[in-house]
Design an enzyme around this catalytic site. Structure first.
Site: not given
Ligand code: URA
Length: 234
Positions: A103
């Site tokens: 993310d």
């Molecule tokens: N899980 C998440 O919620 N976000 C990420 O970026 C990776 C794993």
């Protein structure tokens, strides 16, 4: 394995339309046989591809480990946002891409390569590759919360999450190390919400045999070591 027409473009045999014409005219052989179909698959170490009888080299595979900072999107191109691949400017190699996504507000380990076979091996759901995250949470992490995360939780998908490993982080009541083998959308954030907590900071610190060292600054990258490549089988 890559398509013959892509291989020929990567080997600078010509543009896409020139390559199409070369194939049509029967100027390309694979292991001594004329192949005219661009979609024919070839692989390094197995096939010898020749143009007018001269062997062509496969494009060099490259492997980089990036410490993605927060605020950068996991994309190869974006019209508005800075991308993780922008951080690799100047790194040798063609057709680089990210193996998986983090993310925008997640930091940490991202593998960058042009090796599609490796990416497939690491991302295929049935390969169960471990990914470990250092998670900072809004509320205290309780032993019960760890147990539930480990057993698998309902995050609103068809199936609950697969078994995981959850350990409280030393030195803070609001942190844990969580190892999962899946890569569902916002998975860690949704898992913490499912146990009544919330992620306030997320960093991926390992993926399979790759471990992000503390000494690699945010936003920096380095080539994989010989040992890491061996561990990945590349
Ligand atoms: N899980 C998440 O919620 N976000 C990420 O970026 C990776 C794993």
């Amino acid at each position: 394995m890559i398509r013959l027409d892509k291989f020929l473009c990567d080997a600078n045999a010509g543009t896409r339309s020139e390559v199409k014409a070369l194939l049509k005219r029967g100027r390309v052989t694979v292991d001594g046989h004329v192949v005219q179909k661009g979609e024919f698959k070839v692989s390094e170490g197995t096939n010898v591809v020749c143009l007018d009888g001269q062997p062509l080299a496969f494009a060099q595979k490259v492997y980089y480990l990036l410490n993605k900072p927060a605020g950068v999107v996991s994309a190869t191109k974006d019209r508005r946002e800075k991308t993780a691949l922008d951080l690799l400017k100047g790194a040798p190699g063609r057709d680089l891409f990210l193996v998986g996504r983090l993310d925008k507000d997640t930091e940490g380990l991202l593998l960058v390569t042009n090796d599609g076979d490796l990416a497939h091996r690491l991302l295929a759901p049935d390969k169960h590759v471990d990914k470990t995250y250092r998670v900072l949470t809004r509320k205290e992490v309780t032993p019960d919360c760890c147990k539930r995360l480990e057993a698998g939780v309902d995050i609103g998908d068809e199936k609950p999450t697969r078994p995981a490993v959850a350990q409280k982080l030393a030195g803070t009541p609001n942190g844990l190390l969580l190892t999962i083998q899946e890569g569902r959308f916002h998975q860690v954030k949704r898992m913490l919400l499912a146990v009544g907590n919330e992620v306030v900071g997320l960093k991926r610190i390992s993926m399979g045999p790759l471990v992000l060292e503390d000494s690699l600054p945010k936003g920096q990258w380095r080539p994989l070591t010989e040992k890491e490549r061996k561990d990945l089988g590349v």
